[in-house]
Design a protein around this motif. Structure first.
Motif, PDB file in Angstrom:
ATOM      1  N   LEU A  47      15.328  86.129  22.848  1.00  0.00           N
ATOM      2  CA  LEU A  47      14.713  84.938  22.956  1.00  0.00           C
ATOM      3  C   LEU A  47      13.300  85.100  23.731  1.00  0.00           C
ATOM      4  O   LEU A  47      13.196  85.865  24.546  1.00  0.00           O
ATOM      5  CB  LEU A  47      15.643  83.961  23.809  1.00  0.00           C
ATOM      6  N   THR A  90      15.149  84.144  17.948  1.00  0.00           N
ATOM      7  CA  THR A  90      14.661  83.038  18.087  1.00  0.00           C
ATOM      8  C   THR A  90      13.566  82.563  19.396  1.00  0.00           C
ATOM      9  O   THR A  90      13.663  83.355  20.009  1.00  0.00           O
ATOM     10  CB  THR A  90      15.707  81.911  18.260  1.00  0.00           C
ATOM     11  N   HIS A  91      12.989  81.589  18.901  1.00  0.00           N
ATOM     12  CA  HIS A  91      12.028  81.123  20.085  1.00  0.00           C
ATOM     13  C   HIS A  91      12.608  79.859  20.716  1.00  0.00           C
ATOM     14  O   HIS A  91      11.845  79.163  21.526  1.00  0.00           O
ATOM     15  CB  HIS A  91      10.630  80.915  19.789  1.00  0.00           C
ATOM     16  N   GLN A 138      14.924  77.995  22.834  1.00  0.00           N
ATOM     17  CA  GLN A 138      16.079  78.160  23.769  1.00  0.00           C
ATOM     18  C   GLN A 138      17.268  77.471  23.645  1.00  0.00           C
ATOM     19  O   GLN A 138      18.502  77.996  24.088  1.00  0.00           O
ATOM     20  CB  GLN A 138      15.356  77.988  25.196  1.00  0.00           C
ATOM     21  N   ALA A 159      19.334  79.270  21.229  1.00  0.00           N
ATOM     22  CA  ALA A 159      19.987  80.743  21.951  1.00  0.00           C
ATOM     23  C   ALA A 159      21.070  80.027  22.953  1.00  0.00           C
ATOM     24  O   ALA A 159      22.273  80.701  22.930  1.00  0.00           O
ATOM     25  CB  ALA A 159      18.986  81.205  22.707  1.00  0.00           C
TER      26      ALA A 159
END
Lengths: 354, 283
Positions: free
Chosen positions: A34, A190-191, A193, A196
């Motif tokens: 992340l 993934t960006h 949050q 994630a």
């Protein structure tokens, strides 16, 4: 076992994408990398998959040295953000591709592809071309294709990044369930949050080519190692020189030990939640300012009237944002201009602001 | 009329009516566009070609046949068609390779090469022929003599047709996502297999386009070949033969050979077009 990426450094020209990064992923785990875009997480994933070569460092997959071995012999499944579908092949042939390359018997290929198409709920689309599928379906096809060769690890690069919010949420749940079924060591980048926190067993926060923190979603949310991790995983506000999450602040109507006096500047209702912006009265001048603002801003929507006053002496001292439920806000009878006292809740994660 | 319909002409009539309804109605804009396109094509292409064919046919079928079956005519046609076919094949391979290098590789002098590719288009073909003749002629400075030989003709044709495949394949390669190739690699496909199974199907229509352009150009090429072929019967291409016939005043013979060239071209272009359509449908 699992994946070990040891002392990985990678430069693109003058840009340092990964700075001596070491990452270990447990066997069978679902791990999220992340971080903000450009932070190096995709590069790390591509190095593990053999699609990019590190300037220095080693990659070990399932106990086998993978450094220097090309992608086609690493036994990794890779899923790309934009599906990377083989456009001229049907869904069936897409999924069968890896098995055909491995020259498996036809009957076995047929059985395996059927199985996988069932797993990703595309059994009735076997004869379609990728262009006839929706984005979510294409990505499920790509997943089946990657899983077909029974890879040692599954690597997903922003797998849901190109999909709309609703499909993204569906596929997220679906990936979690799929992983519970298949149990292959999985790393996804993934960006987002929320994605994630929701999907992964463990999180690796990467920023500026370095790993900021590794841990379970709860560990990272509750005990962030630094302000970056804290800010990236959820909302953050300042309270008397500390960083606190807005939902971790208690609002009191009477003074109490360690509480900071403040006045309400603005109230915003978002569905069942109420976001309050408050200003701690550091200087006595604030009390004067809050008076007229509160008088006029009783009606909703007039909150902006208080703004010019707020732009006066110590505008630099940031406001504190507090997240409350509607019930809490009603019980406290909060109005713009109300005087309250703030303190971090008992189990709140608190960092000293830099 | 009553008699006609009573004679059982109903079924074909019904069919013709239905086909009329099935046809997509053309709006005013596309109707005008279609009209202009047809008019333009007719004036520029169809009318001159029809004139050639009618000239050839004017002499009668027997004369036509004897005109195209003389030893010289046959040899010229055979050389032209075979050379054009060879040139298209070589171009399909080399042009694709050059396009690949230009798109995928970074190297010093890439821009220079980009410009060089188009040079054969810019150079007057007679100049190209002159240069090739001095290079490979009787007093060849490089020690290779292809003057008045079939390799010489082939080299001249390759020179003038070089840009076609490169320029048709290049944009397609540029727009191709490399992720599909990476996916193939991660699934265990080596570079060759990835190229054959993933890249080639995507660029095949463009290769076919370029190859058919090269074929057409090679069939009609005159300027670059006329000097290096040495005007010998053995190395004479169809365009040269036609020119000679015109010079000698045998206009119908020239038209007859031209008609044969036309027919072969139409056949091959239709074939390549079909191939392209087939590849596009698969892709």
């Amino acid at each position: 076992m699992g994946i070990q990426a040891l002392d990985i450094t990678k430069r693109f020209g003058a840009f340092l994408a990964l700075d001596d990064v070491t990452l270990e992923v447990g066997s069978g785990e679902l791990t999220a990398l992340l971080g903000p875009s450009g932070g190096g997480k995709s590069t790390l994933l591509r190095i593990i998959g053999g699609l990019e070569e590190a300037d220095s460092g080693r990659v070990v997959i399932d106990g086998v040295e993978a450094t220097g071995i090309p992608a086609q012999r690493r036994d990794v499944g890779f899923v790309f953000q934009h599906y990377a579908a083989f456009k001229h092949l049907s869904v069936y042939r897409n999924v069968a591709f890896g098995l055909e390359i491995r020259k498996r018997p036809k009957a076995e290929i047929q059985r395996r592809v059927r199985e996988l198409l069932e797993l990703v709920h595309l059994e009735q689309f076997a004869d379609r071309m990728p262009a006839q599928l929706s984005g979510g379906q294409r990505q499920r096809m790509a997943l089946a294709r990657a899983l077909a060769v029974e890879p040692k690890v599954l690597l997903l690069d922003e797998p849901f990044g190109a999909l709309d919010a609703k499909v993204r949420k569906e596929l997220r749940d679906w990936l979690r369930r799929l992983h519970d079924e298949v149990h292959v060591t999985t790393v996804f980048v993934t960006h987002d949050q929320e994605e994630a926190l929701e999907v992964a067993d463990s999180l690796v926060v990467i920023n500026h080519g370095r790993i900021e923190q590794v841990g379970s979603p709860n560990e990272l949310y509750d005990h962030p190692a630094n302000d970056f991790v804290m800010g990236f995983l959820g909302p953050v506000t300042r309270l008397g020189g500390h960083l606190v999450r807005p939902h971790d602040i208690e609002v009191l109507t009477a003074d109490s030990a360690g509480a900071v006096p403040a006045s309400v500047q603005r109230l915003v209702r978002v569905g069942y939640q109420v976001r309050a912006e408050l200003r701690a009265d550091a200087a006595p001048a604030t009390a004067q300012v809050a008076g007229p603002g509160g008088g006029q801003a009783g009606a909703p929507g007039a909150a902006s009237v208080g703004r010019p006053a707020g732009a006066e002496p110590d505008a630099a001292a940031a406001d504190t944002a507090v997240q409350l439920t509607r019930g809490q806000a009603d019980a406290l009878e909060l109005r713009v201009g109300s005087r309250v006292w703030l303190r971090p809740a008992q189990h709140a994660s608190v960092l000293t602001a830099r | 009329m009553a008699e006609l319909s009573a004679l059982g002409s109903a079924p074909p009539r019904r069919r013709s009516v239905r086909s009329g309804q099935d046809r997509l109605p053309l709006g005013r804009t596309s109707g005008t566009g279609l009209g202009l396109a047809v008019l333009w094509l007719s004036l520029l292409v169809l009318v001159p070609l029809a004139a050639v064919v009618s000239k050839a046919a004017g002499a009668g079928l027997a004369d036509f046949w004897s005109a195209v079956t003389t030893h010289e005519a046959l040899s010229a046609i055979r050389l032209t068609v075979l050379a054009a076919a060879a040139v298209s094949l070589v171009n399909a391979v080399m042009g694709t390779l050059i396009a690949w290098v230009l798109v995928r590789d970074e190297f010093v002098g890439k821009r220079v090469l980009e410009v060089l590719i188009d040079l054969p288009f810019a150079l007057p073909t007679i100049v190209a022929g002159l240069v090739l003749t001095t290079l490979y002629g009787p007093h060849s400075p490089v020690g290779v003599t292809w003057y008045a030989s079939r390799p010489g003709v082939l080299v001249a044709l390759l020179f003038v047709t070089l840009p076609f495949v490169v320029r048709t394949v290049e944009p397609v390669l540029l727009s191709l996502e490399t992720e599909a190739e990476q996916a193939a690699a991660s699934l265990g496909a080596g570079p060759v297999r990835t190229f054959v199974r993933i890249v080639l199907p995507a660029i095949a229509p463009a290769i076919a386009s370029g190859a058919s352009l090269a074929f057409g150009r090679a069939m009609g090429e005159y300027g670059s070949v006329v000097l290096i072929s040495g005007q010998l019967p053995r190395t004479e291409v169809a365009s040269q033969y036609i020119y000679q016939q015109i010079e000698s005043g045998y206009l119908p013979d020239a038209a007859a050979v031209a008609t044969v060239l036309l027919l072969v071209s139409v056949l091959v272009l239709a074939l390549l077009n079909g191939l392209r359509g087939w590849a596009a449908r698969r892709g």
